[in-house]
Design an enzyme around this catalytic site. Structure first.
Site, PDB file in Angstrom:
ATOM      1  N   ASP A  31      -5.629  12.924  17.518  1.00 31.13           N
ATOM      2  CA  ASP A  31      -4.259  12.763  18.012  1.00 31.13           C
ATOM      3  C   ASP A  31      -4.055  13.419  19.377  1.00 31.13           C
ATOM      4  OD1 ASP A  31      -3.596  11.265  15.815  1.00 31.13           O
ATOM      5  OD2 ASP A  31      -2.307  12.763  14.884  1.00 31.13           O
ATOM      6  N   HIS A  34       1.638   7.264  15.428  1.00 28.86           N
ATOM      7  CA  HIS A  34       0.706   6.205  15.071  1.00 28.86           C
ATOM      8  C   HIS A  34       1.408   4.864  14.885  1.00 28.86           C
ATOM      9  CE1 HIS A  34      -1.493   9.780  13.049  1.00 28.86           C
ATOM     10  NE2 HIS A  34      -1.872   9.661  14.305  1.00 28.86           N
ATOM     11  N   GLN A  87       0.847  -1.187   0.000  1.00 34.23           N
ATOM     12  CA  GLN A  87       0.000   0.000   0.000  1.00 34.23           C
ATOM     13  C   GLN A  87       0.882   1.236   0.000  1.00 34.23           C
ATOM     14  OE1 GLN A  87      -3.108  -0.107   3.000  1.00 34.23           O
ATOM     15  NE2 GLN A  87      -3.072   2.097   3.235  1.00 34.23           N
ATOM     16  N   LYS A 100       7.162   0.733   7.308  1.00 32.50           N
ATOM     17  CA  LYS A 100       6.931   1.844   6.382  1.00 32.50           C
ATOM     18  C   LYS A 100       8.247   2.325   5.801  1.00 32.50           C
ATOM     19  CE  LYS A 100       3.002   3.494   9.099  1.00 32.50           C
ATOM     20  NZ  LYS A 100       2.484   4.559   9.948  1.00 32.50           N
ATOM     21  N   TYR A 123       4.504   7.471   1.597  1.00 29.27           N
ATOM     22  CA  TYR A 123       5.088   6.300   2.234  1.00 29.27           C
ATOM     23  C   TYR A 123       4.467   5.002   1.744  1.00 29.27           C
ATOM     24  CZ  TYR A 123       1.167   6.802   5.578  1.00 29.27           C
ATOM     25  OH  TYR A 123      -0.067   6.929   6.164  1.00 29.27           O
TER      26      TYR A 123
END
Length: 181
Positions: free
Chosen positions: A170, A62, A47, A72, A132
């Site tokens: 957040d 996160h 992804q 990532k 990313y």
């Protein structure tokens, strides 16, 4: 492509070789074989994500838990960010430690953030595009986070707190000591 491990085992800074001439530049932004050869990791990215943000936007910290954890490979296409990775691997010698790396369109650096890390970034220039790759699909139920300004983490975000733009979601994240790992 130059790949170097950070002080947090399993996290790497990747500096692509850039070829410039009168037309502009060319670079190889990702090479699976080179990453595997240097790191020994068998990563299959599934992804790609991209965000555009204004200066002061802070996204993070996160991560996803259990079988939904994600590695990532992050980079900046336009602008500049301070990127942060926090080691959440309980048995790691660097558990709770973090690294910061300035990523920019100019320096073309990338950061590989392995599974078991929280990740976030603060935008240092207006109209920044952050991109990313992830090795696992996003799963809303597995999404977790840590409060960005937790004193136990001692992260210097390089901008005054009053200049930060943070989502309501957040701002409600738990402190590191209360995070679900």
């Amino acid at each position: 492509m130059k790949i170097s491990e950070t002080r947090l085992k399993g996290s790497y800074i990747i500096q692509p070789q850039i070829f410039k001439d009168k037309r502009g530049y060319f670079m190889e932004s990702y090479n699976m074989e080179s990453l595997r050869k240097f790191t020994g990791l068998n990563i299959d990215f599934v992804q790609d994500n991209e965000s555009q943000s204004s200066k002061g936007v802070l996204r993070g910290l996160h991560y996803q838990i259990e079988e939904f954890a994600q590695a990532k490979l992050v980079r900046v296409v336009r602008g500049r960010v301070l990127d942060v990775a926090v080691d959440l691997r309980i048995n790691s010698k660097t558990f709770g430690d973090h690294i910061t790396v300035e990523l920019s369109a100019e320096n073309k650096k990338q950061l590989f953030v392995p599974r078991g890390f929280a990740h976030g970034f603060v935008v240092l220039e207006d109209d920044t595009i952050f991109s990313y790759k992830c090795d696992n699909y996003y799963n809303k139920e597995a999404e977790r986070g840590i409060f960005y300004n937790d004193l136990d983490l001692e992260i210097d975000w390089h901008l005054p707190n009053s200049d930060l733009i943070i989502s309501d979601k957040d701002l409600l994240l738990p402190k590191f000591k209360n995070a679900e790992l």
